[in-house]
Design a protein around this motif. Sequence first.
Motif, PDB file in Angstrom:
ATOM      1  N   LYS A   1       0.987  -0.810   0.466  1.00  0.00           N
ATOM      2  CA  LYS A   1       0.411  -0.140  -0.028  1.00  0.00           C
ATOM      3  C   LYS A   1       0.834   1.342  -0.331  1.00  0.00           C
ATOM      4  CE  LYS A   1      -0.591   0.147   5.173  1.00  0.00           C
ATOM      5  NZ  LYS A   1      -1.961   0.701   5.671  1.00  0.00           N
ATOM      6  N   ASN A   2       0.410   2.497  -0.202  1.00  0.00           N
ATOM      7  CA  ASN A   2       1.266   3.658  -0.455  1.00  0.00           C
ATOM      8  C   ASN A   2       0.130   4.882  -0.366  1.00  0.00           C
ATOM      9  OD1 ASN A   2      -0.570   4.648  -2.993  1.00  0.00           O
ATOM     10  ND2 ASN A   2       1.542   3.906  -4.291  1.00  0.00           N
ATOM     11  N   ASP A   3       0.539   6.262  -0.165  1.00  0.00           N
ATOM     12  CA  ASP A   3      -0.395   6.792   0.562  1.00  0.00           C
ATOM     13  C   ASP A   3      -1.955   6.662  -0.414  1.00  0.00           C
ATOM     14  OD1 ASP A   3       2.239   7.476   1.048  1.00  0.00           O
ATOM     15  OD2 ASP A   3       2.065   9.740  -0.252  1.00  0.00           O
ATOM     16  N   HIS A   4      -2.072   6.715  -1.833  1.00  0.00           N
ATOM     17  CA  HIS A   4      -3.004   6.309  -1.965  1.00  0.00           C
ATOM     18  C   HIS A   4      -3.778   4.958  -2.122  1.00  0.00           C
ATOM     19  CE1 HIS A   4      -3.735  11.252  -2.685  1.00  0.00           C
ATOM     20  NE2 HIS A   4      -2.318  10.915  -3.473  1.00  0.00           N
ATOM     21  N   PHE A   5      -3.175   4.395  -2.590  1.00  0.00           N
ATOM     22  CA  PHE A   5      -3.345   3.123  -3.603  1.00  0.00           C
ATOM     23  C   PHE A   5      -3.657   1.682  -1.860  1.00  0.00           C
ATOM     24  CE2 PHE A   5      -3.565   5.828  -6.463  1.00  0.00           C
ATOM     25  CZ  PHE A   5      -4.421   4.775  -7.469  1.00  0.00           C
ATOM     26  N   LEU A   6      -3.849   1.321  -2.197  1.00  0.00           N
ATOM     27  CA  LEU A   6      -4.569  -0.498  -1.224  1.00  0.00           C
ATOM     28  C   LEU A   6      -3.876  -1.678  -2.570  1.00  0.00           C
ATOM     29  CD1 LEU A   6      -4.597  -2.280   1.119  1.00  0.00           C
ATOM     30  CD2 LEU A   6      -6.555  -2.367   0.671  1.00  0.00           C
ATOM     31  N   ALA A   7      -3.327  -2.423  -2.697  1.00  0.00           N
ATOM     32  CA  ALA A   7      -3.097  -3.716  -3.354  1.00  0.00           C
ATOM     33  C   ALA A   7      -3.345  -4.732  -2.301  1.00  0.00           C
ATOM     34  CB  ALA A   7      -1.661  -3.398  -3.657  1.00  0.00           C
ATOM     35  N   PHE A   8      -4.009  -5.801  -3.222  1.00  0.00           N
ATOM     36  CA  PHE A   8      -4.854  -6.759  -1.846  1.00  0.00           C
ATOM     37  C   PHE A   8      -5.375  -7.930  -2.473  1.00  0.00           C
ATOM     38  CE2 PHE A   8      -9.787  -6.839  -1.944  1.00  0.00           C
ATOM     39  CZ  PHE A   8     -10.097  -5.561  -2.194  1.00  0.00           C
ATOM     40  N   CYS A   9      -4.769  -9.431  -2.259  1.00  0.00           N
ATOM     41  CA  CYS A   9      -5.009 -10.413  -2.590  1.00  0.00           C
ATOM     42  C   CYS A   9      -6.663 -10.559  -2.875  1.00  0.00           C
ATOM     43  CB  CYS A   9      -4.665 -11.475  -2.923  1.00  0.00           C
ATOM     44  SG  CYS A   9      -3.080 -11.498  -3.316  1.00  0.00           S
ATOM     45  N   PRO A  10      -7.922 -10.262  -3.283  1.00  0.00           N
ATOM     46  CA  PRO A  10      -9.294 -10.558  -2.913  1.00  0.00           C
ATOM     47  C   PRO A  10      -9.754 -11.866  -2.339  1.00  0.00           C
ATOM     48  CG  PRO A  10      -9.038 -10.491  -5.350  1.00  0.00           C
ATOM     49  CD  PRO A  10      -7.715  -9.810  -4.757  1.00  0.00           C
TER      50      PRO A  10
ATOM     51  N   THR B   1      -4.901  -9.871  -7.644  1.00  0.00           N
ATOM     52  CA  THR B   1      -3.898  -8.766  -6.764  1.00  0.00           C
ATOM     53  C   THR B   1      -4.876  -7.550  -7.233  1.00  0.00           C
ATOM     54  OG1 THR B   1      -2.036  -8.934  -6.207  1.00  0.00           O
ATOM     55  CG2 THR B   1      -2.029  -6.950  -5.960  1.00  0.00           C
ATOM     56  N   TRP B   2      -5.847  -7.274  -6.104  1.00  0.00           N
ATOM     57  CA  TRP B   2      -6.735  -5.944  -6.984  1.00  0.00           C
ATOM     58  C   TRP B   2      -5.680  -4.165  -6.271  1.00  0.00           C
ATOM     59  CZ3 TRP B   2     -12.000  -6.345  -5.788  1.00  0.00           C
ATOM     60  CH2 TRP B   2     -13.066  -7.828  -6.810  1.00  0.00           C
ATOM     61  N   ILE B   3      -5.565  -3.350  -7.451  1.00  0.00           N
ATOM     62  CA  ILE B   3      -5.279  -2.494  -6.878  1.00  0.00           C
ATOM     63  C   ILE B   3      -6.760  -1.046  -6.574  1.00  0.00           C
ATOM     64  CG2 ILE B   3      -3.553   0.115  -7.550  1.00  0.00           C
ATOM     65  CD1 ILE B   3      -2.407  -2.778  -8.269  1.00  0.00           C
TER      66      ILE B   3
ATOM     67  N   SER C   1       1.266   4.681 -10.171  1.00  0.00           N
ATOM     68  CA  SER C   1       2.318   3.397 -10.816  1.00  0.00           C
ATOM     69  C   SER C   1       3.498   3.150 -10.850  1.00  0.00           C
ATOM     70  CB  SER C   1       3.243   5.278 -12.012  1.00  0.00           C
ATOM     71  OG  SER C   1       3.991   6.199 -11.113  1.00  0.00           O
ATOM     72  N   ILE C   2       3.274   3.576  -8.692  1.00  0.00           N
ATOM     73  CA  ILE C   2       4.721   3.049  -8.176  1.00  0.00           C
ATOM     74  C   ILE C   2       3.861   2.003  -7.464  1.00  0.00           C
ATOM     75  CG2 ILE C   2       5.273   4.046  -5.744  1.00  0.00           C
ATOM     76  CD1 ILE C   2       5.224   6.476  -6.486  1.00  0.00           C
ATOM     77  N   ILE C   3       2.539   1.928  -7.625  1.00  0.00           N
ATOM     78  CA  ILE C   3       1.941   0.603  -6.770  1.00  0.00           C
ATOM     79  C   ILE C   3       2.214  -0.318  -7.941  1.00  0.00           C
ATOM     80  CG2 ILE C   3      -0.738   0.480  -6.620  1.00  0.00           C
ATOM     81  CD1 ILE C   3       0.041  -0.105  -3.803  1.00  0.00           C
TER      82      ILE C   3
END
Lengths: 347, 347
Positions: free
Chosen positions: B214-223, B232-234, B255-257
């Motif tokens: 995760k970062n400032d604006h986004f979360l990446a996770f396996c649903p 993986t969903w972002i 772009s970072i995540i």
Amino acid sequence: MPELRQEPITKNWVIIATERSKRPSDFSVKKEKRKGGTCPFCKGNEGKTPPEIMAYREKGTKPDTPGWWVRVVPNLFPALAKTGAGETHEQNFYLTKPGAGAHEVLIESPEHDASLETHSQQHVREIFHAWRDRYQALINEEPIQYIQIFKNEGSIAGASLEHPHSQLIATPLIPPVVDEELKGAQEHYQEHGNCIYCEMIKHELGVGRRIVAKNDHFLAFCPFASRFPFETWIIPQQHQAGFDSINDQQLHSLSIIVQEVTQKIRGSLNQPPYNMVLHSAPKGHSHAADYHWHLEILPRLTIVAGFEWGTGIIINPTPPESAAEYLREVNTNLVEEKERLSWQQVH
Amino acid sequence: MPELRQEPITKNWVIIATERSKRPSDFSVKKEKRKGGTCPFCKGNEGKTPPEIMAYREKGTKPDTPGWWVRVVPNLFPALAKTGAGETHEQNFYLTKPGAGAHEVLIESPEHDASLETHSQQHVREIFHAWRDRYQALINEEPIQYIQIFKNEGSIAGASLEHPHSQLIATPLIPPVVDEELKGAQEHYQEHGNCIYCEMIKHELGVGRRIVAKNDHFLAFCPFASRFPFETWIIPQQHQAGFDSINDQQLHSLSIIVQEVTQKIRGSLNQPPYNMVLHSAPKGHSHAADYHWHLEILPRLTIVAGFEWGTGIIINPTPPESAAEYLREVNTNLVEEKERLSWQQVH
């Protein structure tokens, strides 16, 4: 210009993308090498599978020994297990259900190199006989709600073992695809008072352009909203909701038309991988007036990619009318002459 | 014991088949050889594509000549064409619609061998900048109702050209998958008064087990109801329905995540083929309170076969909790230290 077509039962859309159109010879299929030997489904290797559930075998031969011609065993790595109750429960924010049901493998022949196209016709009938036996044995068990029988041929179509086999997975719920079909068919029934599949058969017989083959009991045609090049549905011409209701005469007809269609597809398109998928009524709907079982043959010549996963709309480069015309004209020498559909009957 | 899990938005089911479970090293991926040369997307070959729609290029350079770093062209074999009206009409028993919309290719780099994993971070931002530009340019055009942007990487995932590119297909109807998501999200909103995706984010942040990054604006996770191993969903952590609303700061974070997640997946799993699929609000819903855009990364390590086509239930051998734990621990050296999620933050 590409065309969007709506599948009349589920109301899903496909794109028939004429700009991307391919001739049959344009589909490249990677040849797969057959390797036998240590295959757990070969005769003589019966000890490599879990104990058999059922087999058609010579009198006097023992279970889990040679002498069988069709043999059913539990899947060693079941997607759904035989044990466990079927209660849905909430796991915090999410719903889960124990993966209870059944997962069986129907070994279609003791011979590693056999196939639906090359079996004797009698042998094909024995395979579908086994489908019916297992379907009838499981449909009333708890917590089973639906029986999915299918066949994956070729590794691209998901076959991890190449020895000819089909599979049965019994689910503890009505699957979404079946639910969609049921709802669409029920809606049509409420509005028009007849089965939408029967209506479609009547329409296809009238139009003729999408017919691949037909015989006493069955029609094989490329559906108007085909998702795959050369997709072919095989459907009983008389109304019948559940596959478990199929009688012996129909089984005979079914084995003839399935062999004819697979010979046409496999013989003329460089033996493409394919899925063969039964669609049947769920438990309790076997005699429903608004559903109609059928078999879908889905050659895997195209790839389902990002667009399809995002939208649910499948892009098909081959119009079903062209596919059907092509398949109609393929000769299948192994099929009895009288069962074949002549061009004149179609038009 | 296998487990059935329900996807909370669409209510579809998946089977997490622990009996079929595989370790990351068990997935075999066929290596594909890169071949450049006559590639129509390479710099210097601009004349081999239809005239460019848009390009980010050095000042003073002319369209359809070198000097660009991201370039958008019409697809030479469009699945949906730019011309034609969008009226549905009945063709006897069946419904059709002219295949009107748009089909564009976003060439992500002049370099044939580049990839999302190896671009500079600034370059990845430029790619998503182009996604937004084209999305905004098309969403209000007639007869467009929905913009599907996606990326197929690897031939098994449907990429017919290996030069790095994404695609945009604009459809004249709301696709069934999006419609399902919208309906599920609307139902939840009516019942609970909040966005179901926001709720899911809150839940996943609380549980932590399925977080990849995760970062400032986004979360990446396996649903929870992952259909594919390492799916993986972002998703933007703040509510936002349409991708067209993304601002520059978010583009930077995205772009970072995305680079981090693709580095993790591609770097640790033998460069698997994957689809990356945008899910965004349809026309007119860009500021809806009940929908939430996101990006789905779908590694193609398993095969969708007969059972899946018949039922709509997908069998996934890798529990998302295991996938997320594995991906969390993969080091990605190219990512700035401060942007990385530490194990402590997750638990």
